[in-house]
Design an enzyme around this catalytic site. Structure first.
Site, PDB file in Angstrom:
ATOM      1  N   LYS B  84       0.853  -1.197   0.000  1.00 51.19           N
ATOM      2  CA  LYS B  84       0.000   0.000   0.000  1.00 51.19           C
ATOM      3  C   LYS B  84       0.886   1.243   0.000  1.00 51.19           C
ATOM      4  O   LYS B  84       1.902   1.294   0.709  1.00 51.19           O
ATOM      5  CB  LYS B  84      -0.905  -0.021   1.242  1.00 51.19           C
ATOM      6  CG  LYS B  84      -1.991   1.066   1.220  1.00 51.19           C
ATOM      7  CD  LYS B  84      -2.908   0.944   2.447  1.00 51.19           C
ATOM      8  CE  LYS B  84      -4.008   2.002   2.443  1.00 51.19           C
ATOM      9  NZ  LYS B  84      -4.840   1.944   3.656  1.00 51.19           N
ATOM     10  N   SER B 159      -9.839   2.708   2.662  1.00 51.17           N
ATOM     11  CA  SER B 159      -8.887   3.316   1.759  1.00 51.17           C
ATOM     12  C   SER B 159      -8.040   2.325   0.977  1.00 51.17           C
ATOM     13  O   SER B 159      -7.500   2.647  -0.071  1.00 51.17           O
ATOM     14  CB  SER B 159      -7.954   4.234   2.556  1.00 51.17           C
ATOM     15  OG  SER B 159      -7.140   3.463   3.431  1.00 51.17           O
ATOM     16  N   SER B 183     -10.065   0.268   6.870  1.00 55.04           N
ATOM     17  CA  SER B 183      -9.443   0.358   5.541  1.00 55.04           C
ATOM     18  C   SER B 183      -8.828  -0.934   5.033  1.00 55.04           C
ATOM     19  O   SER B 183      -8.469  -1.037   3.862  1.00 55.04           O
ATOM     20  CB  SER B 183      -8.369   1.453   5.527  1.00 55.04           C
ATOM     21  OG  SER B 183      -8.981   2.716   5.524  1.00 55.04           O
TER      22      SER B 183
END
Ligand SMILES: [Zn+2]
Lengths: 515, 512
Positions: B84, B159, B183
Site C-alpha cells: 500500500k 482506503s 481500511s
C-alpha cells in the site's frame, strides 16, 4: 541598519517609588545527552549544517519518536535538585504551530503533565541574603532547528531575502524550567533575576546535565516582567495583595548581564507607559544586546492557540519511586552549600572567596589543594599570572589553563618546591612563567633555568661578611638595635648571590653577626 | 502437495511458497507472471500507483540465488507482494494517494517493508488508496479511483481499495494494508478477499505515513485465511522504533489458520451491528455464516455493546484531530510538492506553505484538517476531543464485558456491498457510515478480520463477515476465519473469486 526608535523610559529609582515589579523567568536548557530526545542522532555542537539528522528529527512522513531514557533521567535529576515533586505518570503533548525550522510543525513537549513540578531554588544575593524562587514546573521537550535569515535589516524572517535552516539542533533534548511569579524583590528585581539564572546555571553544571553555555544557546532565558502600583514595602501584605499587571515576555536574553539589564529596562519602559496613563500590550519583546533596549515582537492574543493534545506516538513516562530515589542519590552537593563548605575548609575571607568565584577558579583550587598545595598558595598562584593572562585573552581560567596544559598538579608541584626551600617567591614566579610558556613541569623548568636557592652556607656567609664590611654605617645601626636596617643589607646579599639565596637565612646570619 | 494451476497468478500464496520451497518453480517465474497480469489488466482496474518490475525481478533473482545456494529461507520467500502506498519504500515513490507527495522518494523503508525484503518477498509495486487513507472507496485518491474487479463501475472499498482490487484481480497473491477505521476489512468485504487488522501495536507503524496515530494499524491482505496468516507472521512483531509496538512474539496465527478449529469456542453476535441500514443480502449471508459456525461446533450467543452507537461520532473527532496535526508536516519546506502563490513577487515561507497545502491536499483531507483543528481548539477541546476519549473508554468497556462472556465477536463487515463509483462522493455522512461496524475495533485497539461470506442475492456482489477478538488474541481470528472459510468454500464448490467476471476482452471497454 534600520533605525529602531527606543521607547520612553522612566528613571529606575523613580519607577521604584511608583511601581512594584513582578517577574517570571522561563529558562530553556539543552541537555548534553549523547543523542537527541527522540532519535539516535548525535547532539554535538558546531557540526556541518544538516549533518546530524535522520527521518525522525527531519519529520519525514512515517517516522516515529522514541524517548531518550537518559534525557528523562536528567529531567528527573533537575527536578529533584530544584526540590520538585516528580510525576508518577505523565505524557508528552503536541504543541501545534507552523514554522519552517520545526520539522513536524508541532513540537513534542509536555503540557499539563510536566515531569517535575512545585519546587524552589534558594538564591544568594550579593549582600549575603537569600531569595527563594518558587519553581512552577520543569518539563521535557525537543529543540527546533535553527533559522538563519539572509538579507533584510533585522535578521528576522520578515524582510529577509531568503532563509537557511539547520536541523542539527532539531530534536535536541530541552528542559524548560518555569518559575512562579517572583514577587517581593522590589528594586532588587533585576539583581534577583540575574542571581537566579546564575544559581540555576551553577546547579545544572554541578548536575552535569548540560554545557549551560549561554553564548552558544545551550541555556536560554525568557524574562516576563509586569508592574503593579506600589502601595507599600515589597514584601508587605498589602503590596502582595495587589493584582498583577499585564506582562511582556522578552525573548532570548542570553547572558547573565543581559538578564539583569533587560529586566531593568522593561521595568523602566513599563513605568513610563503606565505613568503616562497608557496600557501595556501583552506581547513578546526582542532584546538588543548592543543598544540595551527591547523592541516589540509578536502580539500575544487569544488567536494564539497551540491546540495541545497528548502525543499519541509515545507511551506515558512513569518513573518508579525506586528509580526516582536512585536518581536522588546521584545528586551533587547543592552549589550554595558546597561554596560555604569550601570557604570554611580553605579559611578564606568572604572577599577572598568572592574573588575566587568571580575568577571561576573554585574547581581548580579544589583540585590543587587535593594535589597537596595549601589553600592560600593555590589561590595565590591561580589568581595571579594565569588569571591575568586568561582575562587578557578574554577566556575563562579553566579554558585558558586547559589550552596551555597548565594543571592543578603543576601548581601543587610549584608550591611544593617553595615549601621545600628549593625556590623563593621570585624564583617561583619565573618557574611559573616557564610553565605557562610551555617549557615543561615546574621541576623541569627550574632545572633547565638553573633556578635553585643556594644551600651552601659558606657562600652565603662570605657574601654577608663582604656586605657588612662594605657598609660599616649600617652595621653600626644594627648593632645599636635598629634591626629594621637589616633590610638594606639583605638586598645587597641577594644581589651578591644573584637572587639564588634564601632571604630569611641571610637575615638570620646578618643579625647573628651584628648582635 | 497441491498441484499449481497453469496460471500462476491463480495460485494461493501458500501453494506458491510450497512450490518455491521444493524448487518446482522459481521466484522469477512467479514474479514475471504477476507482472504480465498487471500489464494485461491494471489498465482497467487501476490498482497500482507505481509498478516496479525491474526491482521486483531483481529481488526474485536474489531470492532464487539464495535458495539455490542452500540457504534456509522464510515461509514466503519468493512470493511477490503489493505494498500500500502509505508505507515508505526506499527508492520507490510513496505518495499516499496525494498530490502533495508527488515525486517524493523516501530515503528509508518502513519497518514492515524491511521485514518483507528480509523475508524475500519481491515488491511488485505500490497500491492505490484514498488520499492519506481518508475514505472508503479510493475515490479520494488524487490519482483516480481503483475499480472493483467484480464490477468495474463499482468501488473496491477504501482506503485500501488498491490492495483489495490487486488481490481480487490476481495482480498479486498478497498485499499490505493499513486500517484506521476499516481500511483493510471493508475493502476485503466488497471484493471477496481476506484482510486482518491486528491488535494495535502488533505490527510496527514505523514508516507508515500517519493518518491517526492512535488508530492506525498495518495488517496483511490475502485471498485465503492461511495466506493472510503467513503474511501476518512476517509483518508482525516488536519494533524498537515504534514506542507503541507490543514487546511480545507474534501470536500463533499460522498454527491457528492451519488447525481451523472452532469447536467449543463461544461466539458473540453483536446486536448493535447488523440491524437497520444493513442490506438484506449482506444480512442473509451473515446469518448463514453464523449458522455454519454453530454447525462446526461453536456456541453462538447474542451480545450487546450499547456504546457502539457513539463510535462513529467519537471516531470522527479523534481521527481528524490527530490527522490535523500529523498532516502539518506537509509544508513544502523539505520534501514533496512546492507551489508558489500566484501574483506574489517574493512570497514568504508562510505564503508558500499555504499555497502548497491548498493545491496539494484534496477536499476530503481539507475537510478533516479543518474538523480536527476546530475540535482541538481551546474552548472546544473538552467538549469534542475530551468527550470522544471518554466514548473511547466506554467502547473499550463494552468489549471487555463482551469478551468476559465470549471468545470472539462477529458482525457483517460493511452494511452494504460495493456501491457505484460516484454514488456517495457528495455525501460524506453516507460514505462514513460504511465503516460503522469496523470502527469500534480501532477505537479499542482490538484485532479484527474480514472474510467473504458469499454474494448478496439482490446484486450478486460480495459480502463479508467480520470477526473480532480480544487484544493480543489475534490467533482466534484465524481459528474462526479458517474454519468458516473451509466450510463456505466446500458449500460453494470452490473459491468464491472463481465466480468473479473475467477481466479483459469485452470488459476492457468498461475500464478506466
Ligand atoms: Zn535524528
Amino acid at each position: 541598519m534600520s533605525t529602531v526608535t527606543a521607547d520612553a523610559v522612566m528613571d529606575y529609582d523613580e519607577a521604584m517609588t511608583k511601581f512594584d515589579p513582578v517577574m517570571g523567568l522561563e529558562v530553556h536548557v539543552e541537555l548534553h545527552t549523547a543523542t537527541k530526545m527522540f532519535c539516535g542522532c548525535p547532539t554535538e555542537f558546531g557540526a556541518a549544517p544538516n549533518s546530524q539528522v535522520c527521518p525522525v528529527c527531519l519529520g519525514l512522513p512515517g517516522a516515529l519518536p522514541v524517548v531518550n531514557e537518559k534525557a528523562v533521567e536528567s529531567a528527573i535529576r533537575i527536578g529533584l535538585a530544584l526540590n520538585c515533586e516528580i510525576a508518577q505518570w505523565c505524557r508528552f503533548a503536541r504543541k501545534n504551530y507552523f514554522y519552517p525550522d520545526m520539522p513536524k510543525n508541532f513540537q513534542t513537549s509536555q503540557y499539563d503533565e510536566p515531569i517535575a513540578f512545585e519546587g524552589y531554588l534558594d538564591v544568594e544575593l550579593e549582600d549575603g541574603s537569600t531569595y527563594r524562587v518558587e519553581i512552577e514546573r520543569a518539563h521535557m521537550e525537543e529543540d527546533t532547528g535553527k533559522s538563519l535569515h539572509i538579507g533584510g535589516a533585522t535578521g528576522r524572517i520578515h524582510g529577509a531575502d531568503h532563509s537557511l535552516v539547520d536541523y542539527n539542533r532539531a530534536g535536541i533534548p530541552l528542559i524548560e524550567i518555569v518559575t512562579k511569579p517572583m514577587v517581593g524583590a522590589g528594586e532588587r528585581a533585576p539583581e534577583v533575576a540575574k542571581a537566579y539564572v546564575s544559581a540555576l546555571r551553577d546547579l545544572l553544571r554541578a548536575l552535569d546535565v548540560s554545557d549551560v553555555k549561554m553564548e552558544q544557546g545551550s541555556m536560554r532565558c525568557d524574562a516576563n516582567v509586569s508592574l503593579r502600583p506600589r502601595v507599600g514595602e515589597p514584601t508587605s501584605e498589602e503590596q502582595l495583595a495587589v493584582p498583577l499587571g499585564t506582562r511582556t515576555e522578552t525573548k532570548n536574553v542570553n547572558s547573565l548581564r543581559s538578564v539583569e539589564r533587560a529586566v531593568r529596562y522593561e521595568i523602566s519602559r513599563h513605568a513610563a507607559i503606565l505613568d503616562g496613563g497608557g496600557t501595556i500590550l501583552q506581547e513578546t519583546r526582542h532584546w538588543h544586546e548592543d543598544t540595551g533596549i527591547t523592541t516589540s515582537g509578536r502580539v500575544k492574543s487569544d488567536a494564539e492557540d497551540y491546540r495541545y493534545f497528548p502525543e499519541p506516538d509515545l507511551v506515558p513516562v512513569a518513573p518508579t519511586r525506586e528509580t526516582v530515589e536512585t536518581l536522588r542519590g546521584t545528586l551533587p552537593e547543592p552549589p550554595g552549600l558546597r561554596r560555604k563548605r569550601l570557604q570554611s575548609d580553605w579559611g578564606y575571607s568572604d572577599l577572598e572567596m568572592r574573588d575566587v568565584l568571580n575568577a571561576g577558579a573554585v574547581e581548580l583550587i579544589e583540585e590543587t589543594v587535593a594535589a597537596g598545595a595549601s589553600a592560600a598558595a593555590a589561590k595565590k598562584w591561580w589568581l595571579g599570572e594565569p588569571s591575568r593572562r586568561a582575562n587578557a585573552e578574554g577566556q575563562d581560567i579553566v579554558t585558558y589553563a586547559a589550552g596551555l596544559g597548565l594543571t592543578p598538579a603543576h601548581i601543587a608541584e610549584l608550591d611544593g618546591l617553595v615549601a621545600a626551600g628549593r625556590l623563593n617567591d621570585s624564583m617561583a614566579r619565573q618557574v611559573l612563567d616557564g610553565v605557562l610558556g610551555g617549557e615543561g613541569t615546574p621541576t623541569a623548568v627550574a632545572d633547565a633555568r638553573g633556578l635553585e636557592l643556594v644551600q651552601d652556607d659558606g657562600a652565603l656567609e662570605a657574601a654577608v661578611d663582604k656586605v657588612i664590611a662594605a657598609n660599616p654605617d649600617v652595621a653600626d645601626k644594627i648593632r645599636d638595635g635598629k634591626v629594621a636596617a637589616a633590610g638594606a643589607l639583605i638586598g645587597q646579599v641577594m644581589k651578591e648571590m644573584k637572587g639564588q639565596a634564601d632571604a630569611g637565612k641571610a637575615r638570620e646570619l646578618i643579625l647573628a653577626k651584628l648582635q | 502437495m497441491t498441484d499449481l494451476p497453469t496460471d500462476l497468478t491463480r495460485a494461493t500464496a501458500a501453494d506458491l511458497a510450497g512450490a518455491l520451497a521444493s524448487k518446482t518453480i522459481s521466484s522469477v517465474e512467479v514474479t514475471q507472471a504477476h507482472l504480465d497480469r498487471i500489464a494485461a489488466v491494471d489498465g482497467q482496474v487501476h490498482s497500482y500507483l507505481h509498478v516496479d518490475g525491474e526491482g521486483a525481478l531483481a529481488q526474485a533473482r536474489a531470492v532464487d540465488a539464495r535458495r539455490q545456494s542452500g540457504e534456509s529461507l522464510g515461509a514466503l520467500a519468493g512470493v511477490p507482494i503489493a505494498v500500500k502506498d502509505v508505507m515508505t519504500t526506499k527508492g520507490l515513490p510513496t505518495t499516499c494517494g496525494s498530490k502533495i507527495l508527488e515525486g517524493w522518494i523516501p530515503p528509508y523503508d518502513a519497518t514492515v517493508v524491511t521485514k518483507l525484503r528480509e523475508a524475500g518477498l519481491p515488491i511488485l509495486g505500490k497500491t492505490n488508496m484514498d488520499e492519506f487513507a481518508m475514505g472508503s472507496s479510493t475515490e479520494h485518491s488524487a490519482y483516480g479511483p481503483s475499480h472493483n474487479p467484480w464490477d468495474l463501475d463499482r468501488i473496491p472499498g477504501g482506503s485500501g481499495g488498491g490492495s483489495s482490487s490487486v488481490l481480487a484481480s490476481f495482480q498479486a497473491p498478497l498485499a499490505t494494508g493499513t486500517d484506521t477505521g476499516g481500511s483493510i476489512r471493508q475493502p476485503a468485504a466488497v471484493t471477496a478477499t481476506v484482510g486482518t487488522k491486528p491488535t494495535y501495536g502488533g505490527v510496527s507503524r514505523y514508516g507508515l505515513v500517519a493518518l491517526a496515530s492512535s488508530l492506525d494499524q498495518a495488517g496483511p491482505c490475502g485471498r485465503t485465511v492461511l495466506d493472510t496468516a503467513l503474511l501476518h507472521a512476517v509483518m508482525g512483531g516488536h519494533d524498537p522504533m515504534d514506542s507503541t509496538s507490543i514487546d511480545a512474539p507474534v501470536p500463533p496465527v499460522v498454527e491457528a489458520a492451519r488447525a481451523a478449529d472452532v469447536r467449543g469456542m463461544r461466539i458473540g453476535v453483536v446486536k448493535e451491528l447488523g440491524g437497520e441500514g444493513y442490506q438484506p443480502g449482506v444480512r442473509a449471508r451473515f446469518d448463514e455464516s453464523v449458522a455454519l459456525l454453530e454447525e462446526l461446533g461453536a456456541e453462538v450467543v447474542e451480545v450487546s455493546c450499547p456504546n457502539f452507537e457513539y463510535a462513529l461520532a467519537a471516531y470522527y473527532l479523534i481521527l481528524p484531530s490527530e490527522a490535523s496535526s500529523n498532516l502539518a508536516k506537509f509544508d513544502a519546506m523539505r520534501y514533496g510538492l512546492r507551489v508558489l502563490p500566484e501574483g506574489v513577487d517574493a512570497p514568504s515561507a508562510e505564503q508558500v506553505m499555504a499555497a502548497t497545502r491548498d493545491a496539494g491536499f484534496g477536499p476530503e483531507v481539507k475537510r478533516r484538517i479543518i474538523l480536527g483543528t476546530y475540535a482541538l481548539s481551546s474552548g472546544y477541546y473538552d467538549a469534542y476531543y475530551g468527550s470522544a476519549q471518554k466514548v473511547r473508554a466506554l467502547i473499550a468497556q463494552d468489549f471487555a464485558a463482551a469478551y468476559a462472556r465470549v471468545d470472539v465477536l462477529v458482525s457483517p463487515t460493511a452494511p452494504t456491498t460495493a456501491f457505484k463509483l460516484g454514488d456517495k462522493l457528495e455525501d460524506p455522512m453516507a460514505m462514513y457510515l460504511n465503516d460503522i461496524a469496523t470502527i469500534p475495533a480501532n477505537l479499542a485497539g482490538v484485532p479484527g478480520m474480514s472474510i467473504p461470506s458469499g454474494l448478496a442475492d439482490e446484486d450478486g456482489l460480495p459480502a463479508g463477515i467480520q470477526i473480532l477478538a480480544p487484544a493480543t488474541k489475534d490467533e482466534r481470528l484465524y481459528s474462526v476465519g479458517a474454519a468458516l472459510e473451509a466450510a463456505l468454500v466446500d458449500r460453494w464448490g470452490g473459491p468464491i473469486l472463481d465466480r468473479a467476471p473475467e477481466l479483459g476482452g469485452a470488459a476492457a471497454a468498461k475500464g478506466a
